[in-house]
Design a protein around this motif. Structure first.
Motif, PDB file in Angstrom:
ATOM      1  N   THR A 517       0.813  -1.223   0.000  1.00 50.17           N
ATOM      2  CA  THR A 517       0.000   0.000   0.000  1.00 50.17           C
ATOM      3  C   THR A 517       0.841   1.266   0.000  1.00 50.17           C
ATOM      4  N   SER A 518       1.947   1.271   0.737  1.00 52.09           N
ATOM      5  CA  SER A 518       2.766   2.485   0.793  1.00 52.09           C
ATOM      6  C   SER A 518       3.351   2.820  -0.572  1.00 52.09           C
ATOM      7  N   LEU A 519       3.693   1.761  -1.335  1.00 49.25           N
ATOM      8  CA  LEU A 519       4.221   1.990  -2.672  1.00 49.25           C
ATOM      9  C   LEU A 519       3.133   2.540  -3.603  1.00 49.25           C
ATOM     10  N   ILE A 520       1.927   2.039  -3.461  1.00 45.76           N
ATOM     11  CA  ILE A 520       0.818   2.520  -4.296  1.00 45.76           C
ATOM     12  C   ILE A 520       0.457   3.955  -3.900  1.00 45.76           C
ATOM     13  N   ASP A 521       0.458   4.231  -2.589  1.00 50.86           N
ATOM     14  CA  ASP A 521       0.217   5.610  -2.140  1.00 50.86           C
ATOM     15  C   ASP A 521       1.221   6.561  -2.769  1.00 50.86           C
ATOM     16  N   LYS A 522       2.482   6.164  -2.754  1.00 51.76           N
ATOM     17  CA  LYS A 522       3.530   7.010  -3.318  1.00 51.76           C
ATOM     18  C   LYS A 522       3.350   7.182  -4.821  1.00 51.76           C
ATOM     19  N   SER A 523       2.989   6.110  -5.487  1.00 51.07           N
ATOM     20  CA  SER A 523       2.785   6.180  -6.940  1.00 51.07           C
ATOM     21  C   SER A 523       1.654   7.144  -7.291  1.00 51.07           C
ATOM     22  N   PHE A 524       0.521   7.048  -6.574  1.00 49.75           N
ATOM     23  CA  PHE A 524      -0.596   7.971  -6.810  1.00 49.75           C
ATOM     24  C   PHE A 524      -0.189   9.411  -6.516  1.00 49.75           C
ATOM     25  N   LYS A 525       0.544   9.593  -5.420  1.00 49.88           N
ATOM     26  CA  LYS A 525       0.931  10.944  -5.024  1.00 49.88           C
ATOM     27  C   LYS A 525       1.832  11.599  -6.061  1.00 49.88           C
ATOM     28  N   GLU A 526       2.862  10.860  -6.491  1.00 48.79           N
ATOM     29  CA  GLU A 526       3.854  11.448  -7.378  1.00 48.79           C
ATOM     30  C   GLU A 526       3.365  11.566  -8.820  1.00 48.79           C
ATOM     31  N   GLN A 527       2.499  10.669  -9.246  1.00 50.03           N
ATOM     32  CA  GLN A 527       2.093  10.672 -10.648  1.00 50.03           C
ATOM     33  C   GLN A 527       0.725  11.313 -10.887  1.00 50.03           C
ATOM     34  N   LEU A 528      -0.057  11.487  -9.809  1.00 50.67           N
ATOM     35  CA  LEU A 528      -1.411  12.054  -9.997  1.00 50.67           C
ATOM     36  C   LEU A 528      -1.625  13.318  -9.164  1.00 50.67           C
ATOM     37  N   TYR A 529      -1.560  13.164  -7.841  1.00 46.61           N
ATOM     38  CA  TYR A 529      -1.991  14.247  -6.976  1.00 46.61           C
ATOM     39  C   TYR A 529      -1.081  15.477  -7.080  1.00 46.61           C
ATOM     40  N   GLU A 530       0.207  15.279  -6.978  1.00 43.56           N
ATOM     41  CA  GLU A 530       1.122  16.427  -7.017  1.00 43.56           C
ATOM     42  C   GLU A 530       1.144  17.120  -8.380  1.00 43.56           C
ATOM     43  N   PRO A 531       1.220  16.379  -9.517  1.00 42.07           N
ATOM     44  CA  PRO A 531       1.157  17.071 -10.812  1.00 42.07           C
ATOM     45  C   PRO A 531      -0.131  17.870 -10.995  1.00 42.07           C
ATOM     46  N   LEU A 532      -1.245  17.328 -10.507  1.00 35.52           N
ATOM     47  CA  LEU A 532      -2.503  18.058 -10.663  1.00 35.52           C
ATOM     48  C   LEU A 532      -2.547  19.273  -9.744  1.00 35.52           C
ATOM     49  N   GLU A 533      -1.996  19.155  -8.557  1.00 35.18           N
ATOM     50  CA  GLU A 533      -1.925  20.309  -7.656  1.00 35.18           C
ATOM     51  C   GLU A 533      -1.137  21.458  -8.275  1.00 35.18           C
ATOM     52  N   GLU A 534      -0.075  21.131  -8.979  1.00 36.51           N
ATOM     53  CA  GLU A 534       0.731  22.162  -9.627  1.00 36.51           C
ATOM     54  C   GLU A 534      -0.014  22.800 -10.792  1.00 36.51           C
ATOM     55  N   LEU A 535      -0.860  22.041 -11.427  1.00 35.88           N
ATOM     56  CA  LEU A 535      -1.585  22.549 -12.598  1.00 35.88           C
ATOM     57  C   LEU A 535      -2.792  23.395 -12.227  1.00 35.88           C
ATOM     58  N   LEU A 536      -3.467  23.046 -11.155  1.00 33.80           N
ATOM     59  CA  LEU A 536      -4.748  23.681 -10.835  1.00 33.80           C
ATOM     60  C   LEU A 536      -4.668  25.188 -10.611  1.00 33.80           C
ATOM     61  N   PRO A 537      -3.624  25.744  -9.999  1.00 35.50           N
ATOM     62  CA  PRO A 537      -3.600  27.213  -9.848  1.00 35.50           C
ATOM     63  C   PRO A 537      -3.626  27.959 -11.170  1.00 35.50           C
ATOM     64  N   ALA A 538      -3.248  27.292 -12.279  1.00 33.03           N
ATOM     65  CA  ALA A 538      -3.346  27.939 -13.590  1.00 33.03           C
ATOM     66  C   ALA A 538      -4.793  28.156 -13.990  1.00 33.03           C
ATOM     67  N   PHE A 539      -5.697  27.487 -13.298  1.00 32.79           N
ATOM     68  CA  PHE A 539      -7.116  27.683 -13.560  1.00 32.79           C
ATOM     69  C   PHE A 539      -7.572  28.966 -12.871  1.00 32.79           C
ATOM     70  N   GLN A 540      -7.134  30.129 -13.387  1.00 28.71           N
ATOM     71  CA  GLN A 540      -7.610  31.389 -12.849  1.00 28.71           C
ATOM     72  C   GLN A 540      -9.098  31.530 -13.169  1.00 28.71           C
ATOM     73  N   ASP A 541      -9.688  32.594 -12.704  1.00 27.35           N
ATOM     74  CA  ASP A 541     -11.121  32.764 -12.936  1.00 27.35           C
ATOM     75  C   ASP A 541     -11.479  32.644 -14.401  1.00 27.35           C
ATOM     76  N   PHE A 542     -10.661  33.282 -15.281  1.00 26.22           N
ATOM     77  CA  PHE A 542     -11.027  33.272 -16.690  1.00 26.22           C
ATOM     78  C   PHE A 542     -10.934  31.883 -17.284  1.00 26.22           C
ATOM     79  N   CYS A 543      -9.980  31.051 -16.816  1.00 26.52           N
ATOM     80  CA  CYS A 543      -9.901  29.678 -17.307  1.00 26.52           C
ATOM     81  C   CYS A 543     -10.853  28.755 -16.548  1.00 26.52           C
ATOM     82  N   ARG A 544     -10.959  29.038 -15.253  1.00 26.22           N
ATOM     83  CA  ARG A 544     -11.735  28.128 -14.415  1.00 26.22           C
ATOM     84  C   ARG A 544     -13.193  28.073 -14.849  1.00 26.22           C
ATOM     85  N   ASP A 545     -13.671  29.138 -15.444  1.00 24.64           N
ATOM     86  CA  ASP A 545     -15.070  29.175 -15.866  1.00 24.64           C
ATOM     87  C   ASP A 545     -15.250  28.829 -17.338  1.00 24.64           C
ATOM     88  N   THR A 546     -14.177  28.467 -18.015  1.00 25.26           N
ATOM     89  CA  THR A 546     -14.313  28.143 -19.437  1.00 25.26           C
ATOM     90  C   THR A 546     -13.757  26.772 -19.791  1.00 25.26           C
TER      91      THR A 546
END
Length: 900
Positions: A517-546
């Protein structure tokens, strides 16, 4: 028919014939402003180059690129004597096109010449009024009827209508319009509607209201004229004649009737103008008004200047009105007092136009690879700036709306806000210098239109891809939740409470899943959660609503099929039981493209059996390979509950994700494909942990992309307008919590048993032994399935809620973790960057700074301009909006962006 002049015309004059007319092309924008004098709103009688001491009438003018041509009819003597007593022939006169706006409309016309048609069947007969269609490919004219028998000698009052078409050699031989012409009556003075589908003419035939009346005929779908009918609304007991369908959208004619008094007038024939009104699907003239009165009404309505000392009607006969193609002049025929007796041709300017300008902006969307996503569509309300190039005075306007401008001016158009969002790069298709010249507008209410196409190409935002191709078993055998630490703990609680007592195919023996489980947790974190966290702030109001975040999850199983639990050492009661005990879910589609609902308490092995296989429209499920002994359903469940795991975690760690979710901006497309056939071919293992895998794709999409974006197994995008019937806004999916209550011997109490489910359960009371897995695919009715796929309605997107800008969770999370800065631009010169920083500081931008950037080799330096730090993205966005004018002041190549 060959045309030539009686006298030896010059070669250039031979080109000017009735049958080879130059196309309508007004050279408004090619005339230099300095060559144009103040427009003279005047006119009068045409001189003796055109008029004669005989009858001259029925002017018809065609504007050409180089030459304007005036056609008319005259009774003046001709060299070749006719067989009839009264002569009427067609003549033409010309004038250089570049004199159209520097000379009065009645001046500068050449010596009139006769049009001769020696090879025509009607060469010996009198010819009269003429009309062209809009493309100048068809001519309708009046000519003396061919009366060659002794009982009926020729009479100029017995006219018929003839028709000719343009062909490769000139024009065809004229043919009489027999369906229209009435024997022994007079049919003349043709006029064609602007679309060429209605022919108006004058006749004294029976059935009219007076001596002369205006009739009409309509062309059918083959272009053949139909039987004539009397024009409604305008005919009277008097005489109506010389109809004309004006280029300004009005109908003109002459009448000796006083419409106001409903009696015969005392000023001879007068010219009337009528509006069009629809009657039985056709447009007919109605509400006739004297021309002088109609023009006075226009002047009052549009604020126009009426030409001085001009009377279009007189106390004598005024007829044959013709509005020039540029709608700036009118030609009439009148016998009013003049130096030349009888009827003559006059030409007058019409009131100078009211001028308006409208900029129409269309937008075309391309994806990041340049493929068309959405064809050009109008965009209303885009902010523009209009500059008078002579005075440099500007005016703010918006696209799609008309604005008043001045005549004889040159304007430039600029986009005040060219980029609506940083999610796309933008460019203007075509000329970058958008200018419009309002030289010599035509008509009383001129609208200049500029069409602009903006091409918006999606900025490349690579998808986030997760593919569990490593050797980790991401799922416990037979289980549907991925094997994360949190999910495994919940699994153990369920197992201890008897949750799987009827679910023999779930088996956690054979692996130390806690270590995994710890290996799977790490895999999800590094390949999914963290990359998406870095991307989401680019969704400013003008992008977030379109834009939308689309989450695609694909689930797979190994080839064993669902076990009956025969060898469970600690759960003997689940032997031969294959009941799904979790919550009911709808995930993916069956072979027909219909959504698949997996209810709680269903037998996973036999669920795909149809209730009525002969009723293809009934409620039944058809899964590939008969469901692969439950593998199809299990893979669908794994896809769905993998998203549940992902969605729960992202909602916990990212307030922006939670906000997007609540606003319907996250779309789920979960699907299960059963056995991992590629893995089976590669490893040939029946108990294969690597085949219990998932694929996850996170794509940033526009709404129009959702209609065709579909990821196939392996991640390939199917570029076709298929329906994503199983894709849905995540805001509509309730958050799923795992249940650990003890399973009783019957279905869960909260499960609603529909008649369909009950029938399936009754069919599945007998247990079955597992059978051998068949590797070949068996898909029935494949063509029908593909057709059904295409017929599914497009995805419906829910309306987003207003962004929760004041959500304290966003502020708290950002304050604890991140710093948000506004990035303005990169400079190659330090002094230039320093001046830009001073502009920002003067504007109140907090802690504006210049950062020196040195490349890896130390050879090149650039200077990047930033704001100071803001504790959250909302504050940074508000600060950027407050000084939006800096884009122009700093001469930025693109709008500022917020970075984390």
């Amino acid at each position: 028919m060959n045309i030539k002049s009686n006298d030896n015309m010059k070669n250039t004059e031979k080109l000017i014939t009735i049958f080879k007319i130059l196309p309508f092309l007004i050279a408004l924008f090619l005339i230099s402003q300095t060559a144009i004098a103040k427009e003279d709103l005047s006119g009068g009688i045409l001189d003796k180059n055109v008029n004669s001491e005989y009858e001259d009438y029925g002017a018809y003018v065609i504007f050409g690129t180089d030459t304007d041509t005036l056609f008319f009819t005259s009774s003046r003597p001709v060299d070749k004597k006719r067989k009839i007593a009264i002569t009427a022939e067609m003549f033409f006169s010309t004038r250089p096109a570049n004199q159209r706006y520097v000379m009065k409309i009645n001046e500068g016309w050449s010596k009139a010449k006769q049009i001769v048609a020696e090879n025509s069947k009607i060469a010996e007969f009198t010819r009269g009024s003429i009309a062209f269609n809009s493309t100048k490919s068809k001519i309708i004219f009046a000519a003396e009827r061919d009366l060659t028998n002794e009982k009926a000698q020729g009479s100029s009052y017995l006219f018929d209508l003839y028709e000719m078409y343009k062909d490769l050699t000139g024009f065809s031989q004229p043919e009489p319009l027999t369906i229209i012409n009435e024997p022994d009556y007079w049919d003349s003075q043709p006029a064609l509607s602007q679309d060429g589908k209605v022919l108006f003419f004058v006749s004294n035939r029976p059935g009219g209201m007076g001596g002369l009346d205006i009739w009409y005929s309509v062309a059918d779908y083959k272009g053949i004229w139909t039987k004539p009918q009397l024009v409604p609304n305008i005919n009277t007991p008097g005489d109506e004649s010389s109809p004309h369908c004006g280029s300004d959208g009005f109908f003109y004619f002459s009448s000796n009737w006083n419409y106001e008094k409903n009696s015969k007038g005392n000023t001879g024939k007068d010219i009337y103008r009528a509006e069009y009104t629809k009657n039985q699907g056709l447009c007919f003239p109605a509400k006739p008004v004297l021309l002088d009165e109609a023009i006075a009404n226009d002047a009052k309505k549009y604020g126009l200047d009426i030409p001085e000392n001009i009377s279009y009607n007189s106390d004598s006969d005024d007829e044959f009105p013709y509005i020039s193609e540029d709608r700036k002049a009118i030609f009439i025929t009148s016998n009013r007092k003049s130096d030349i007796p009888k009827r003559n041709i006059y030409a007058y300017s019409l009131p100078k136009s009211k001028i308006r300008l409208q900029v129409n902006v269309s937008e075309k969307i391309l994806d990041a690879n340049g493929f068309l996503v959405k064809d050009a569509t109008p965009k209303i309300g885009i902010n523009l700036t209009l500059f008078d190039k002579a005075t440099n005075v500007s005016k703010d306007i918006t696209s799609g709306s008309p604005y008043e401008v001045d005549a004889d001016k040159e304007y430039s158009i600029q986009f005040s806000k060219f980029v609506e969002e940083e999610c796309y790069s933008n460019r203007v298709e075509g000329p970058q210098n958008l200018t419009i010249k309002t030289f010599h507008p035509f008509g009383k209410d001129t609208l200049f239109i500029v069409d602009v196409l903006i091409v918006r190409q999606k900025v490349e935002i690579p998808p986030i891809v997760f593919n569990s191709t490593d050797t980790l078993p991401y799922f416990i055998t037979g289980y549907w939740y991925p094997n994360t630490t949190e999910n495994l703990e919940e699994y153990r609680k369920r197992e201890s409470n008897g949750f799987f007592n009827k679910t023999g195919f779930v088996d956690s023996t054979g692996y130390d899943y806690y270590k995994i489980t710890s290996l799977i947790d790490k895999s999800f974190k590094e390949q999914l959660y963290e990359p998406l966290e870095e991307l989401l702030p680019a969704f400013q109001d003008f992008c977030r609503d379109t834009l939308y975040l689309k989450v695609t999850v694909h689930g797979y199983t190994d080839p064993r099929g669902l076990s009956g639990g025969e060898d469970h050492p600690y759960r003997p009661e689940s032997k031969y039981q294959r009941i799904y005990p979790d919550v009911s879910v709808t995930v993916g589609v069956d072979e027909r493209g219909q959504p698949v609902t997996i209810p709680s308490g269903i037998n996973m092995w036999n669920f795909n059996w149809p209730l009525d296989p002969n009723n293809k429209e009934g409620k039944w499920i058809k899964l590939p390979n008969e469901g692969e002994k439950g593998n199809i359903l299990l893979s669908k469940l794994r896809a769905y509950f993998t998203f549940v795991t992902f969605d729960k975690k992202m909602s916990q760690i990212s307030p922006i994700y939670e906000q997007l979710r609540n606003n319907g901006r996250i779309i789920l497309d979960a699907e299960g494909f059963g056995i991992d056939k590629e893995g089976f071919k590669l490893r040939n293992l029946r108990d294969d942990p690597q085949s219990r895998r998932i694929e996850i794709y996170l794509d940033i999409l526009r709404p129009e992309e959702l209609a065709y974006h579909k990821r196939l197994p392996g991640g390939q995008i199917k570029q076709s307008p298929i329906s994503n019937s199983n894709a849905k806004p995540v805001a509509t999916i309730p958050k799923v919590e795992q249940k650990t209550e003890t399973v009783k011997q019957e279905l869960p109490a909260k499960q609603e048993i529909t008649p369909e489910i009950k029938q399936i359960l009754d069919e599945q009371t007998k247990t079955q032994e597992p059978t051998k897995f068949e590797t070949e695919e068996k898909y029935s009715d494949k063509k029908e399935i593909e057709k059904k796929y295409e017929e599914v309605k497009p995805l419906q997107i829910t309306q987003p809620l207003p962004p929760a800008k004041d959500d304290p969770r966003i502020q708290k999370a950002d304050a604890e973790k991140f710093c948000y800065k506004i990035y303005y631009q990169s400079y190659s010169d330090f002094e230039e960057a320093l001046k830009a920083k001073q502009i920002l500081s003067a504007a109140g931008v907090e802690e504006a700074r210049v950062v020196e950037i040195i490349d890896n080799f130390g050879g090149n330096k650039t200077y990047e301009l930033y704001s100071g730090c803001y504790t959250d993205a909302i504050k940074a966005l508000n600060a950027m909006k407050q000084v939006s004018w800096t884009t122009e002041a700093l001469q930025l190549k693109r709008n500022p962006v917020i970075i984390k």
